[in-house]
Design an enzyme around this catalytic site. Sequence first.
Site, PDB file in Angstrom:
ATOM      1  N   ASP A  36       0.847  -1.177   0.000  1.00 59.40           N
ATOM      2  CA  ASP A  36       0.000   0.000   0.000  1.00 59.40           C
ATOM      3  C   ASP A  36       0.893   1.241   0.000  1.00 59.40           C
ATOM      4  O   ASP A  36       1.933   1.249   0.648  1.00 59.40           O
ATOM      5  CB  ASP A  36      -0.852   0.014   1.274  1.00 59.40           C
ATOM      6  N   ASP A  65      -3.238   4.630  -2.208  1.00 59.48           N
ATOM      7  CA  ASP A  65      -4.328   5.024  -1.320  1.00 59.48           C
ATOM      8  C   ASP A  65      -4.799   6.459  -1.543  1.00 59.48           C
ATOM      9  O   ASP A  65      -3.975   7.369  -1.665  1.00 59.48           O
ATOM     10  CB  ASP A  65      -3.796   4.891   0.120  1.00 59.48           C
ATOM     11  N   GLU A 102      -6.691   3.782  -5.781  1.00 60.24           N
ATOM     12  CA  GLU A 102      -7.993   3.998  -5.163  1.00 60.24           C
ATOM     13  C   GLU A 102      -8.436   5.399  -5.563  1.00 60.24           C
ATOM     14  O   GLU A 102      -7.892   6.385  -5.068  1.00 60.24           O
ATOM     15  CB  GLU A 102      -7.887   3.894  -3.639  1.00 60.24           C
ATOM     16  N   HIS A 160     -11.130  -4.232   2.287  1.00 56.79           N
ATOM     17  CA  HIS A 160     -11.049  -3.982   3.732  1.00 56.79           C
ATOM     18  C   HIS A 160     -11.868  -2.772   4.174  1.00 56.79           C
ATOM     19  O   HIS A 160     -11.945  -2.486   5.362  1.00 56.79           O
ATOM     20  CB  HIS A 160      -9.586  -3.775   4.115  1.00 56.79           C
ATOM     21  N   ASP A 161     -12.424  -2.034   3.232  1.00 54.90           N
ATOM     22  CA  ASP A 161     -13.249  -0.866   3.566  1.00 54.90           C
ATOM     23  C   ASP A 161     -14.735  -1.134   3.361  1.00 54.90           C
ATOM     24  O   ASP A 161     -15.548  -0.222   3.443  1.00 54.90           O
ATOM     25  CB  ASP A 161     -12.866   0.329   2.679  1.00 54.90           C
TER      26      ASP A 161
HETATM   27  C1  GLC Z   1      -8.299   4.470   2.041  1.00 54.02           C
HETATM   28  C2  GLC Z   1      -8.125   3.152   2.762  1.00 54.02           C
HETATM   29  C3  GLC Z   1      -8.830   3.227   4.074  1.00 54.02           C
HETATM   30  C4  GLC Z   1      -8.243   4.359   4.873  1.00 54.02           C
HETATM   31  C5  GLC Z   1      -8.198   5.670   4.073  1.00 54.02           C
HETATM   32  C6  GLC Z   1      -7.286   6.678   4.703  1.00 54.02           C
HETATM   33  O1  GLC Z   1      -9.620   4.735   1.750  1.00 54.02           O
HETATM   34  O2  GLC Z   1      -8.570   2.099   1.970  1.00 54.02           O
HETATM   35  O3  GLC Z   1      -8.787   2.022   4.777  1.00 54.02           O
HETATM   36  O4  GLC Z   1      -9.003   4.552   6.030  1.00 54.02           O
HETATM   37  O5  GLC Z   1      -7.742   5.496   2.777  1.00 54.02           O
HETATM   38  O6  GLC Z   1      -5.947   6.364   4.458  1.00 54.02           O
END
Ligand code: GLC
Length: 557
Positions: free
Chosen positions: A98, A199, A256, A328-329
């Site tokens: 990540d 991320d 993402e 995971h979200d």
């Molecule tokens: C992304 C991650 C998440 C995290 C956020 C802040 O959305 O997937 O788990 O809380 O970024 O880094």
Amino acid sequence: MKRQWWHKKVAYQIYPKSFNDTNGDGIGDIRGIIEKLDYLKNLGIDIIWICPIYKSPFVDQGYDISDYYSIAPEFGTMDEFDELLEEAKKRNMYIVMDLVINHCSDKHEWFQKALAEPNGEYADYFYFVKGKNGNPPSNYRSYFGGSVWEPVEGTDKYYLHLFAKEQPDLNWNNPKVKEELFKMINWWLEKGLAGFRIDAIINIKKDLAFPCYPPDGDDGLVSVTKMVEEVKGVGEMLQEMKQQTFDRFEAFTVAEVFNMKDDELPKFIGEGGHFSTMFDFSAHILTNGKNGWYDAKPIDFAAWRNVMFQSQLQCQGIGFLANIIENHDEPRGICTYLPKYAQGEAGIKMLATTSILLRGIPFIYQGQEIGMRNCRMESIDEYDDIGTKDQYKKAIEAGLSNEEALEVCYAHSRDNARTPMQWSGKDNAGFTKGKPWIKVNPNYSDINVESQMKDEASVLRYYQKLIALRKSEQYGEVFTYGDFIPAYLDHEKIYAYYRQLSNFKILVAANFGEKEMTLEMEHDRNEILLSNMDVSSHIGRKIVLKSCEAAVVYVGQ
Ligand code: GLC
Ligand code: CA
């Protein structure tokens, strides 16, 4: 389309804290990942994305990094990480980490130095901004609730955090920050990392005027997404990063990205685009409520099929999306996208079939391959996730009872996906010999890897077959490069599409309805390549799909 080394690969996401614990401290670790590489190889996985394992205070489960160059001791050592790289390489597997560079942790040395000297060099690594008339610089609400601005003690300034206050945003306008980040990225790539999952990256571009917008909630604030959507120019930052880092290593990057501007898809994932691929979140977005989880509506099949097909069609001829049913979200996909009557084994296999054979790079989230489900918690204290606590509060403030608010969390919480991986029917699902850091889903005696491995008809074995088919010598080309063509759209509960490459044509058809459905075929000669129920291998002009039946059919030309 220019061929890339990662085009035909299948990826798997590991949430390390909940994957496999080898030293009994209740927390998954790097050694635990090494131990399971053969399991993943056997499943058909090539690329492994590991959620953050850098040093962190874990306010947001490692997405708050305090040292980009070290491994969190909870997970192991750098030597163990090197061993993981080595072991993956032996098996022709690729490790992706990540990359969390929109923000770091408030415990990072840069931020500590910034606080110590709010007018010094390091303050400019972040956004230290003067308030307006005794108020914060703007009225943005952070992604985890509350203002994005936190006062810097002893000054008239505030610092910016789009996520938690312990996650200060890094200032990408400062060349030194960029230089530091690019250096760090290259350091990991030189080590042998295959690439990154990137991320929250769309957030790095800020409107430095920080204009206020009309509030969108009773708290008088407006979601910070408003500013992110309005501001232009993130592309230049992303291109610079790519040229300075990923390009030099042919790295694989999966971003993402929420809130991209519609016409920017080619710039993001087209030839020479900012990233190799990015996640398709179009389905997940449907699960958002207007004010929070508490007013979200259950998935409507027609709307879901529509958004999924739209994104497939939009990226055709441009690039590949990364396809997921959960991460995971998000809560477990089978609990979100399948109606109650379809949440049995057949339905789970059906959802797998429609997802894995889409055009794009399939990402499987740990436990998805055995059909793991949401986990019921008895009270809000059993939840760990910072986002869940905020959403619970919102639900209570909107007038829901404790029971109702917990029901909302059961349907939406990120912790649903963060309960330990269910390896066996032994204590704690075989995840740990100690006390797990978060509740194990009590259904582990029924749903676990060990028993499914022994059962030829299990969800796990089906995933194996599905991935093998996708990557097979014979059909790998069509599943990778073939067009996506929607099919049987006039059938209300049918999710069907063709994958076609010159004279190869394959139909993927699934019946999400409760009643049997008959589909007329284009030709007489059709061969079933895979089905989640027992059907004969040759079918004529018609295919009859029972409720929750999915079939992959070679329809030739
Ligand atoms: C992304 C991650 C998440 C995290 C956020 C802040 O959305 O997937 O788990 O809380 O970024 O880094
Ligand atoms: Ca451990």
